[in-house]
Enzyme design. Structure first.
Site, short mmCIF file in Angstrom:
data_model
loop_
_atom_site.label_atom_id
_atom_site.label_comp_id
_atom_site.label_asym_id
_atom_site.label_seq_id
_atom_site.Cartn_x
_atom_site.Cartn_y
_atom_site.Cartn_z
N SER A 214 -42.42 30.90 -29.81
CA SER A 214 -41.46 29.80 -29.68
C SER A 214 -40.48 30.12 -28.56
O SER A 214 -40.23 31.29 -28.24
CB SER A 214 -40.68 29.62 -30.98
N ASP A 215 -39.92 29.08 -27.96
CA ASP A 215 -38.72 29.29 -27.16
C ASP A 215 -37.63 29.75 -28.13
O ASP A 215 -37.79 29.66 -29.35
CB ASP A 215 -38.33 28.00 -26.42
#
Length: 721
Positions: A214-215
């Site tokens: 994920s960011d």
């Protein structure tokens, strides 16, 4: 390795330790005999440490249109991550320059999917040759900063495949280790929780074998694991919250069979496989970065810079585009006197790192944007220093005026000079920092610090006014571009450490300009097909509809018959080139007949199958035609040309008039003729069929042009398919 791991241990492989809880911006803990991972920004240098290089930004690398230089930049950058003990470099960035004002466009590779895809491919090959894991980001449709965590990018399937997903397909083909999913929603589902884009397109259709992270803070729930998310970063739900959707929550979901243990095994396997794939199990350097304690001596233990300053200077010069050059104003040859005007010529007032993450109004030369995509400058060469050094060799008189606001003084200072060089800039960055009302994205497309008025004030008083632009993206320059006293325009983008030296190399002809625009410079901001979508409340989801579809950047200008100021792919040289002898040769593929049935199916108008790896299959991407032609240097000096190939599909295909599908570079001495070659694959000639969910050849004649830009075609032909 994971055969004897407990469920908790496998979960720990997938869960970051939380923001500011380790040496790097992202950290996977030690688990049994797996030493953990250090994940670190940025796409242009190692962030938050000392003795590293600030490379030219992605947009500058793309402006070179030179694969060898782009790969060399990737390799040198990777070597610095490796020297600092970083396992995973958080780049390259390959979101599209769909919106000219998009805040992070400068981190990426421009507004065309093919150019972006080739730049991503070469950058990843370079990064991973060094032994670090590269990360393709931000997957997908994160094209503006405003409300990036609360906006849905609504994109049709064909546009997604042909434009926005293409650079990620090329990244998978380059063997990228990791893909980072983005903050935004895609068609009303968060990217990091979107089964279609993570599991179907990326893992099934592209056959991606690495892991999806994920960011930072972009994981939206524990069930994202089922959608295809393999690792949560930085680990916590919001940065510093001390809570996580993975960790104990994921363990509980596996224990009660909400998430299968097979899926957890897949997550941990993908992460550890990438570590083995880059041979990081074999004597990897210790981490010598401390992201959150800048004065920790650990940051100074390893000097990673090597001789990379030479490559920085070369890439920055090669990424500079000459837009205008009347009466051979450039290159300069021992001018008697020069005046430098504008703060962008100067060293920053309080050093090159005067703002954290470069997040402030630039007081000197602009050499990178702001945000997480930055690094610390070990040093920064301004045009003032570089030009003054050169002027000493030529015994040229140099004066300067770095005050942008006193226009009368600037004009008067320009009167006695043989050459007046005006330096202007425009900055942008990531939305967590607002600079002068620019919330990441640019408020407008005009030069900062009254740059347009400064140019006009100088040009009114000096008939040899040269404008140098350091910008994150396009500017509207109509107020002065045609001024008879503006004799040359040098578009220098973001040059990194050696920015000033590279500008001198261009101004004085040590490097003959060979850069090309990676986006369109329009006459009016309203001419672009997509604008920033603003508004929204604290709680709602903003809809951003990609209504222009395939007609991004130059494709829109072509289709709508809008004349740009400077078109995509444009750039001048100090010499001239002529093209001739076009030949199209089919490439015999009979030596590799393993997928002959799929080839036959394609030739008969069929689509690629729905299967694992179907969009990255060898038969689809192996060269089908070789296009060769001659290029002659018909001018007075040695120089490089960037021939470009644009495909013209039959009208029934519903494609834009011209689409870039090939480019190369060739360097020639005066009078020399060389042969250039570009190969084209079945994929390059296919369109995405939304009904059959595969790549298919359009019915009708597929034409192409070879030229020096998207509007300067020199040779034309057709592909015999």
């Amino acid at each position: 390795m994971i055969a004897n791991f407990t469920i908790e241990q496998k979960v720990n492989i997938t869960t970051g330790v939380g923001w500011m809880n380790g040496l790097c911006v992202g950290n996977i803990p030690t688990v049994a005999n797996f030493p953990g991972l250090c994940l670190q920004d940025s796409p242009l240098g190692v962030r938050f440490t000392d003795f590293v290089t600030a490379f030219p930004a992605g947009i500058t690398a793309a402006s070179t249109w030179n694969r060898a230089l782009i790969r060399a930049r990737g390799l040198a950058l990777g070597q610095e991550f490796y020297a600092k003990g970083v396992n995973v470099g958080l780049g390259p960035m390959m979101n599209m320059g769909r919106v000219a004002q998009g805040g992070r466009n400068w981190e990426g590779f421009g507004a065309d999917p093919f150019l972006t895809g080739e730049a991503a491919y070469e950058t990843i090959l370079g990064l991973q040759q060094s032994g670090i894991q590269a990360t393709a980001k931000h997957y997908i449709n994160n094209e503006q900063e405003w409300k990036r965590t609360q906006e849905s990018s609504n994109v049709d399937d064909r546009t997604e495949h042909e434009i926005y997903a293409h650079p990620f397909l090329r990244s998978v083909m380059a063997g990228v280790s990791a893909v980072m999913c983005s903050y935004n929603l895609v068609n009303d589902t968060y990217a990091c929780n979107n089964y279609k884009i993570l599991s179907d397109i990326l893992k099934r259709e592209y056959g991606f074998q690495g892991y999806v992270m994920s960011d930072w803070g972009a994981t939206m729930n524990t069930l994202s694991a089922v959608a295809g998310l393999d690792m949560t970063m930085a680990g916590d739900i919001t940065l510093g919250s001390g809570t996580t959707y993975f960790g104990a929550n994921l363990t509980a979901y596996v224990m009660n069979n909400t998430v299968s243990e097979a899926r957890l095994d897949d997550m941990a396997t993908r992460i550890i496989a990438a570590w083995y794939y880059m041979h990081q199990d074999q004597g990897y350097p210790n981490v010598t970065v401390d992201s959150f304690h800048p004065y920790n001596p650990l940051n100074q233990e390893v000097n990673a810079q090597s001789n990379h300053d030479q490559l920085v200077r070369q890439v920055a010069a090669a990424g500079t585009v000459l837009l205008k050059n009347e009466g051979n104003a450039l290159p300069l040859t021992k001018p008697k006197s020069i005046v430098l005007v504008g703060s962008d010529a100067a060293p920053p007032v309080s050093g090159p790192n005067e703002y954290a993450d470069q997040g402030g109004d630039p007081t000197g030369i602009l050499a990178m944007g702001w945000g997480s995509g930055t690094t610390n400058f070990t040093y920064l060469i301004s045009p003032y220093e570089a030009i003054q050094a050169r002027a000493r060799e030529d015994q040229t008189t140099v004066s300067w005026d770095f005050d942008n606001w006193n226009l009368d003084q600037a004009g008067n200072d320009a009167i006695p000079a043989e050459v007046a060089i005006v330096f202007i800039n425009s900055d942008s960055g990531e939305a967590y920092i607002t600079v002068d009302g620019n919330v990441g994205d640019r408020k407008n497309l005009t030069a900062w610090h009254e740059g347009d008025q400064l140019v006009l004030a100088v040009a009114a008083q000096n008939n040899n006014t040269i404008v140098v632009v350091n910008s994150v993206g396009p500017l509207i320059i109509e107020s002065w571009v045609d001024h008879p006293n503006v004799t040359a325009i040098v578009w220098a983008s973001l040059g990194g450490n050696e920015a000033g030296n590279a500008i001198v190399d261009i101004l004085y002809g040590a490097w003959n300009p060979s850069g090309r625009l990676p986006y369109t410079i329009a006459k009016n901001a309203s001419d672009y097909p997509a604008q920033l979508v603003l508004g929204g409340t604290a709680t709602d989801i903003l809809s951003i509809d990609y209504t222009e579809g395939l007609y991004i950047d130059y494709r829109w200008f072509d289709a709508q018959n809008i004349t740009p100021r400077y078109e995509f792919g444009y750039g001048l040289s100090y010499t001239t080139f002529e093209y001739s002898q076009l030949v199209v040769t089919p490439i015999d593929a009979s030596v590799d007949s393993a997928q002959e049935d799929l080839i036959q199916n394609w030739e008969n108008g069929g689509a690629s199958p729905i299967a694992e790896g179907s969009s990255t299959a060898l038969w689809l991407h192996m060269p089908l035609f070789q296009v060769t032609f001659n290029v002659e240097n018909t001018g007075p000096v040695y120089g490089g040309e960037i021939p470009q190939l644009y495909v013209h599909h039959p009208p029934s295909a519903g494609e834009p008039p011209s689409i870039l599908k090939g480019f190369t570079n060739i360097e020639l001495v005066p009078g020399q003729t060389g042969q250039a070659s570009i190969t084209i694959s079945r994929y390059d000639l296919s369109v995405w069929d939304v009904v059959r969910q595969g790549w298919a050849k359009p019915n009708g004649t597929i034409g192409f042009s070879i030229g020096a830009s998207s509007r300067d075609f020199r040779l034309n032909g057709t592909f015999p398919v």
